[in-house]
Design a protein around this motif. Sequence first.
Motif, PDB file in Angstrom:
ATOM      1  N   ARG A  13      -6.736 -15.587   7.332  1.00  0.00           N
ATOM      2  CA  ARG A  13      -7.300 -14.724   8.349  1.00  0.00           C
ATOM      3  C   ARG A  13      -6.542 -14.931   9.644  1.00  0.00           C
ATOM      4  O   ARG A  13      -6.545 -16.032  10.205  1.00  0.00           O
ATOM      5  CB  ARG A  13      -8.792 -14.989   8.570  1.00  0.00           C
ATOM      6  N   LEU A  14      -5.908 -13.885  10.110  1.00  0.00           N
ATOM      7  CA  LEU A  14      -5.203 -13.930  11.383  1.00  0.00           C
ATOM      8  C   LEU A  14      -6.141 -13.506  12.503  1.00  0.00           C
ATOM      9  O   LEU A  14      -6.999 -12.638  12.314  1.00  0.00           O
ATOM     10  CB  LEU A  14      -3.990 -13.003  11.363  1.00  0.00           C
ATOM     11  N   SER A  15      -5.944 -14.108  13.663  1.00  0.00           N
ATOM     12  CA  SER A  15      -6.700 -13.744  14.858  1.00  0.00           C
ATOM     13  C   SER A  15      -5.736 -13.317  15.949  1.00  0.00           C
ATOM     14  O   SER A  15      -4.619 -13.843  16.044  1.00  0.00           O
ATOM     15  CB  SER A  15      -7.542 -14.920  15.356  1.00  0.00           C
ATOM     16  N   CYS A  16      -6.185 -12.391  16.764  1.00  0.00           N
ATOM     17  CA  CYS A  16      -5.421 -11.944  17.924  1.00  0.00           C
ATOM     18  C   CYS A  16      -6.361 -12.002  19.121  1.00  0.00           C
ATOM     19  O   CYS A  16      -7.268 -11.169  19.236  1.00  0.00           O
ATOM     20  CB  CYS A  16      -4.906 -10.531  17.713  1.00  0.00           C
TER      21      CYS A  16
ATOM     22  N   MET B 242      -6.661 -11.227   5.191  1.00  0.00           N
ATOM     23  CA  MET B 242      -5.646 -10.906   4.187  1.00  0.00           C
ATOM     24  C   MET B 242      -5.985 -11.615   2.886  1.00  0.00           C
ATOM     25  O   MET B 242      -5.987 -12.855   2.834  1.00  0.00           O
ATOM     26  CB  MET B 242      -4.259 -11.334   4.683  1.00  0.00           C
ATOM     27  N   ASN B 243      -6.304 -10.833   1.872  1.00  0.00           N
ATOM     28  CA  ASN B 243      -6.638 -11.368   0.560  1.00  0.00           C
ATOM     29  C   ASN B 243      -5.581 -10.964  -0.459  1.00  0.00           C
ATOM     30  O   ASN B 243      -4.785 -10.060  -0.215  1.00  0.00           O
ATOM     31  CB  ASN B 243      -8.006 -10.849   0.111  1.00  0.00           C
TER      32      ASN B 243
ATOM     33  N   ALA C  47      -1.501   0.352   6.181  1.00  0.00           N
ATOM     34  CA  ALA C  47      -0.327   0.715   5.406  1.00  0.00           C
ATOM     35  C   ALA C  47      -0.709   0.753   3.929  1.00  0.00           C
ATOM     36  O   ALA C  47      -1.577  -0.012   3.485  1.00  0.00           O
ATOM     37  CB  ALA C  47       0.785  -0.308   5.635  1.00  0.00           C
ATOM     38  N   ASP C  48      -0.056   1.627   3.181  1.00  0.00           N
ATOM     39  CA  ASP C  48      -0.378   1.739   1.753  1.00  0.00           C
ATOM     40  C   ASP C  48      -0.203   0.403   1.035  1.00  0.00           C
ATOM     41  O   ASP C  48      -0.937   0.088   0.096  1.00  0.00           O
ATOM     42  CB  ASP C  48       0.509   2.797   1.102  1.00  0.00           C
ATOM     43  N   SER C  49       0.758  -0.383   1.487  1.00  0.00           N
ATOM     44  CA  SER C  49       1.086  -1.642   0.807  1.00  0.00           C
ATOM     45  C   SER C  49      -0.013  -2.691   0.933  1.00  0.00           C
ATOM     46  O   SER C  49      -0.018  -3.673   0.184  1.00  0.00           O
ATOM     47  CB  SER C  49       2.396  -2.209   1.359  1.00  0.00           C
ATOM     48  N   VAL C  50      -0.942  -2.505   1.875  1.00  0.00           N
ATOM     49  CA  VAL C  50      -1.990  -3.520   2.069  1.00  0.00           C
ATOM     50  C   VAL C  50      -3.399  -2.976   1.855  1.00  0.00           C
ATOM     51  O   VAL C  50      -4.371  -3.739   1.919  1.00  0.00           O
ATOM     52  CB  VAL C  50      -1.902  -4.162   3.473  1.00  0.00           C
ATOM     53  N   LYS C  51      -3.521  -1.686   1.608  1.00  0.00           N
ATOM     54  CA  LYS C  51      -4.851  -1.101   1.397  1.00  0.00           C
ATOM     55  C   LYS C  51      -5.561  -1.787   0.252  1.00  0.00           C
ATOM     56  O   LYS C  51      -4.979  -2.025  -0.801  1.00  0.00           O
ATOM     57  CB  LYS C  51      -4.731   0.398   1.107  1.00  0.00           C
ATOM     58  N   GLY C  52      -6.827  -2.105   0.473  1.00  0.00           N
ATOM     59  CA  GLY C  52      -7.617  -2.772  -0.554  1.00  0.00           C
ATOM     60  C   GLY C  52      -7.470  -4.279  -0.559  1.00  0.00           C
ATOM     61  O   GLY C  52      -8.239  -4.969  -1.226  1.00  0.00           O
ATOM     62  N   ARG C  53      -6.498  -4.805   0.176  1.00  0.00           N
ATOM     63  CA  ARG C  53      -6.284  -6.257   0.241  1.00  0.00           C
ATOM     64  C   ARG C  53      -6.540  -6.804   1.640  1.00  0.00           C
ATOM     65  O   ARG C  53      -7.016  -7.934   1.792  1.00  0.00           O
ATOM     66  CB  ARG C  53      -4.857  -6.601  -0.175  1.00  0.00           C
ATOM     67  N   PHE C  54      -6.204  -6.040   2.664  1.00  0.00           N
ATOM     68  CA  PHE C  54      -6.347  -6.479   4.050  1.00  0.00           C
ATOM     69  C   PHE C  54      -7.505  -5.726   4.712  1.00  0.00           C
ATOM     70  O   PHE C  54      -7.737  -4.550   4.418  1.00  0.00           O
ATOM     71  CB  PHE C  54      -5.077  -6.206   4.851  1.00  0.00           C
TER      72      PHE C  54
END
Length: 126
Positions: A19-22, A83-84, A61-68
């Motif tokens: 898990r990223l934080s900003c 991010m899973n 982004a399509d590359s991370v849909k369903g995971r992030f």
Amino acid sequence: EVQLVESGGGLVQAGGSLRLSCAASGFSFDDYAIGWFRQAPGKEREGVSCISSSDGSTYYADSVKGRFTISRDNAKNTVYLQMNSLKPEDTAVYYCAAVSSAVGGTWSWDKFYDFWGQGTQVSVSS
């Protein structure tokens, strides 16, 4: 002074989570959309996700849909990127950025953003 500080990066095995934080300061956080970008060695920076300031609309982004999953806590002036199911191709430096304009189709255009953080490294081993 405007600041965006990313944290939460690290080394994880494929299939793992981070898990990223900003954390933001120095500007009216509630009025800004926040985006996450990443840049892998030898590649261009790409948009990963964004959350709007107004209605909390999210973009991926399509590359991370369903995971992030992106979320924001306005009381803490912080945006998170969960991010899973991480893959080796997710390895990159991850940056958060802020923009005061309404986002939509331009969310992944890096030149659209006003402020940037310094980045946090995410490494995924196979």
